[in-house]
Scaffold this motif. Structure first.
Motif, mmCIF file in Angstrom:
data_model
loop_
_atom_site.group_PDB
_atom_site.id
_atom_site.type_symbol
_atom_site.label_atom_id
_atom_site.label_comp_id
_atom_site.label_asym_id
_atom_site.label_seq_id
_atom_site.Cartn_x
_atom_site.Cartn_y
_atom_site.Cartn_z
ATOM 1 N N ALA A 222 0.718 -1.066 -0.094
ATOM 2 C CA ALA A 222 -0.024 -0.098 0.113
ATOM 3 C C ALA A 222 0.880 1.209 0.115
ATOM 4 O O ALA A 222 0.588 2.059 -0.777
ATOM 5 N N ALA A 223 1.926 1.263 0.836
ATOM 6 C CA ALA A 223 2.728 2.420 1.012
ATOM 7 C C ALA A 223 3.272 2.799 -0.431
ATOM 8 O O ALA A 223 3.455 3.881 -0.704
ATOM 9 N N MET A 224 3.755 1.777 -1.155
ATOM 10 C CA MET A 224 4.507 1.997 -2.425
ATOM 11 C C MET A 224 3.530 2.744 -3.549
ATOM 12 O O MET A 224 3.922 3.072 -4.392
ATOM 13 N N GLN A 225 2.265 2.137 -3.312
ATOM 14 C CA GLN A 225 1.240 2.654 -4.446
ATOM 15 C C GLN A 225 0.641 3.998 -4.011
ATOM 16 O O GLN A 225 -0.100 4.596 -5.045
ATOM 17 N N ILE A 226 0.450 4.096 -2.995
ATOM 18 C CA ILE A 226 -0.501 5.584 -2.767
ATOM 19 C C ILE A 226 0.143 6.959 -3.182
ATOM 20 O O ILE A 226 -0.588 7.576 -3.747
ATOM 21 N N PRO A 227 1.670 7.043 -3.195
ATOM 22 C CA PRO A 227 2.089 8.229 -3.844
ATOM 23 C C PRO A 227 1.513 8.254 -5.074
ATOM 24 O O PRO A 227 0.964 9.644 -5.689
ATOM 25 N N PHE A 228 1.629 7.298 -5.969
ATOM 26 C CA PHE A 228 1.356 7.421 -7.331
ATOM 27 C C PHE A 228 -0.251 7.324 -7.382
ATOM 28 O O PHE A 228 -0.827 8.364 -8.169
ATOM 29 N N LEU B 261 -5.838 -1.062 -10.753
ATOM 30 C CA LEU B 261 -4.230 -0.866 -10.751
ATOM 31 C C LEU B 261 -3.713 -1.712 -9.626
ATOM 32 O O LEU B 261 -2.868 -2.369 -9.487
ATOM 33 N N VAL B 262 -4.320 -1.115 -8.379
ATOM 34 C CA VAL B 262 -3.849 -1.879 -7.194
ATOM 35 C C VAL B 262 -4.045 -3.302 -7.054
ATOM 36 O O VAL B 262 -3.153 -4.058 -6.497
#
Lengths: 262, 344
Positions: free
Chosen positions: A133-139, A188-189
């Motif tokens: 989750a942390a890797m994808q939230i910025p994007f 995407l997620v």
């Protein structure tokens, strides 16, 4: 784009497409064909009867659902805040977040291993859900923010004048209007967390905690060189994704296209 | 739609400025939003920056440091070690070759497929599904299949044998090129290429081929969407001026695809740097490190060579710097080119 006059030309171009598509079919055909070699459908029965076969799917599903839920709500809330609410020096926070946009997974491995050991989430699905989750939230926030920026401020103003609170504005205006973006985020997620391999490989080594992406390799370890059984396992592992894609083509294509542009 | 094809640099930076200005004008009455941003901010920035910091710290520890051990900061030795290791540079070279090859083929084939699917071919939905399925299915799930495809007695060699390139022996275990094809290979400097694919001279190209297979669909979808936004009247005008199909594609369509071509470059560069699944699962970085990439190299230093976490962490930091550097450079480059693109 090409202008085709008459049936002959259309057929000709279709023929060319068939030739061009052959390399795409070869691996898929190989997968299905090899999985039926030898003992036919029994290869599948052997795969299905493997103890713990369904736990791979259950774990992947749990990880995907949790990661999607976290990413969806945090992204929507953050985009709402960044785009429509008052935050002092918000661009600083936004760009701090964007600094985490291109993270190679290997950078996360050692810290996550240590964190998992120290906090006791080690070996639970959370140890994969949190970094995913942390890797994808910025994007997803970058995408959604620019989408929400396109929703007129006057809608929110009007709601405020009518006495709607922030919470109400979020649920009744932002979430419904950002629905297409929300679908893209979900797809995407979903793909990224279902297909993740390295993080589960390192953080979930235990029997019974493994995920779908590890299934073919575990079959390989178990059956050494029994290719048909390994590929029967791979087919079963690939099937949910292929079915989901064929049923929801538009959503998948849009979601993945959104994810391609950083 | 905002989520289809749109240049990221332009959209994010532009919109940021816009809403910033708007917020200043009407600051009164707009509710405070920090609590809305905070959860996502903590989740992303907290976890990611902690990980960067921690990995940075570990990279300063002895090269063979392992998690439970005592921690003594040693210095920058691990970075020097990485720079003086030939394999590290070898990995970068593989990454560069991989990037160029995949990017070229993906762009060309993506445009070709998108143009074909925009024309009135029969069964275009089936073609689209076949091209896009490889994008969706997990690399880890497909890799045993690819091992099978490239096996000495696998389907690829079967096809080559039926096309007359291969002289297949009855057991299928020792295939060899037919005389004429060996002659061709010898004369174009590829005599080391043999139908035994997973070997030092071809393993990297196997990985490249697989990546091309699984990523053309992505390029296709992006180009397909971009072509859908081209004004049909422009095409019409070109046709009236007497341009044929190929001419329209090269002179009218492709110039309008520039933003997509640029963002594909960024995407591919990042993918190449992060690459792990295919080389690890199909060739295990070998044989003889012939298909080793930074991701697989770092992983093997961590978990297969007895835990060289310090050394691995220093390379992870270098990889992070490279990834951020590449994406910044490419974004800036694409932004500088923006004005001419608009005119096209």
């Amino acid at each position: 784009m090409f202008e085709l006059r008459g049936r002959r030309k259309r057929l000709l171009l279709t023929g060319i497409s068939v030739l061009l598509v052959i390399p795409f079919i070869v691996p898929l055909y190989t997968m299905v064909y090899t999985s039926f070699q030898g003992r036919g459908i029994d290869n599948y029965k052997a795969a299905l009867q493997l103890p713990g076969f369904w736990t791979y799917f259950r774990n992947s599903l749990l990880i995907a659902v949790a990661t999607i839920a976290i990413c969806y709500f945090l992204t929507m809330a953050a985009s709402f805040g960044f785009s429509k609410l008052r935050i002092r020096s918000k661009e600083v926070y936004f760009w701090l977040m964007m600094g985490a946009l291109t993270m190679p997974e290997v950078v996360l491995l050692t810290p996550m291993l240590m964190m998992a050991q120290k906090t006791g989430i080690g070996g639970t699905l959370w140890s994969v859900i949190i970094p995913l989750a942390a890797m994808q939230i910025p994007f997803t926030t970058l995408l959604t923010r620019s989408y929400v920026d396109g929703i007129p401020d006057s809608l929110f103003e009007a709601a405020r004048i009518d006495g709607a609170g922030t919470w109400r504005q979020f649920w009744s205006i932002l979430v419904p209007l950002a629905k297409p973006m929300g679908m893209a985020i979900i797809v995407l997620v979903l793909i990224n967390s279902w297909n993740a391999y390295l993080l589960p490989l390192v953080l979930l080594p235990g029997e019974g905690q493994q995920v779908v992406s590890q299934l073919p390799m575990n079959f390989k370890a178990r059956y050494t060189d029994d290719q048909p059984k390994v590929l029967a396992g791979a087919t079963l592992a690939a099937l949910p994704e292929i079915i989901a894609y064929v049923c929801l083509q538009k959503q998948f294509e849009r979601g993945m296209a959104a994810g391609a542009i950083k | 739609m905002a989520i289809t094809v749109k240049s990221p640099a332009a959209s994010s930076a532009g919109s940021g400025r816009r809403s910033g200005g708007a917020a200043k004008r009407r600051y009164h009455g707009v509710p405070a939003g920090m609590t809305w941003v905070l959860p996502g901010f903590v989740m992303a920035v907290g976890v990611i920056y902690f990980c960067i910091g921690y990995t940075g710290y570990v990279s300063l520890l002895p090269w063979n440091w392992r998690p439970p051990k005592e921690e003594v900061v040693e210095g920058l030795g691990n970075f020097a070690r990485a720079f003086s290791t030939p394999l590290f540079w070898e990995c970068l070279k593989h990454t560069l070759i991989f990037f160029i090859a995949v990017y070229l083929v993906q762009t060309v084939m993506g445009i070709v497929f998108a143009a074909i699917m925009h024309s009135r071919v029969y069964c275009s939905v089936i073609f689209k599904i076949l091209i896009f399925v490889p994008v969706v299915v997990a690399p880890a799930i497909m890799s045993p299949v690819h091992r099978r495809v490239f096996a000495v007695d696998g389907p690829l060699n079967w096809i080559l044998a039926h096309l007359g390139f291969l002289h297949a022996d009855p057991t299928g275990k020792n295939p060899a090129w037919n005389g004429w094809f060996q002659w061709v290979l010898d004369h174009i400097g590829l005599s080391s290429v043999s139908p035994n694919w997973i070997q030092p001279s071809t393993a990297l190209w196997v990985v490249i081929g697989i990546q091309i297979w699984s990523s053309i669909g992505m390029a296709f979808i992006l180009f397909f969407a971009a072509m859908g936004q081209i004004d049909p009247e422009v095409l019409e005008a070109a046709r009236i001026d007497g341009a044929g199909n190929i001419r329209v594609l090269v002179s009218v369509i492709i110039p309008q695809l520039k933003p997509t071509i640029v963002s594909l470059a960024v995407l591919n560069a990042i993918t190449a740097l992060k690459l792990f699944d295919y080389p690890y699962l199909v060739t295990t970085g070998g044989p003889a490190n012939a298909s080793q990439f930074l991701g697989t190299y770092i992983y093997s230093e961590m978990f297969e060579k007895g835990g060289r976490f310090g050394y691995a962490a220093s390379m992870s930091m270098l990889l992070l710097v490279l990834a951020i550097g590449v994406s910044i450079i490419m974004t800036v480059m694409s932004r500088e080119r923006k004005p001419e693109e608009v005119k096209v």
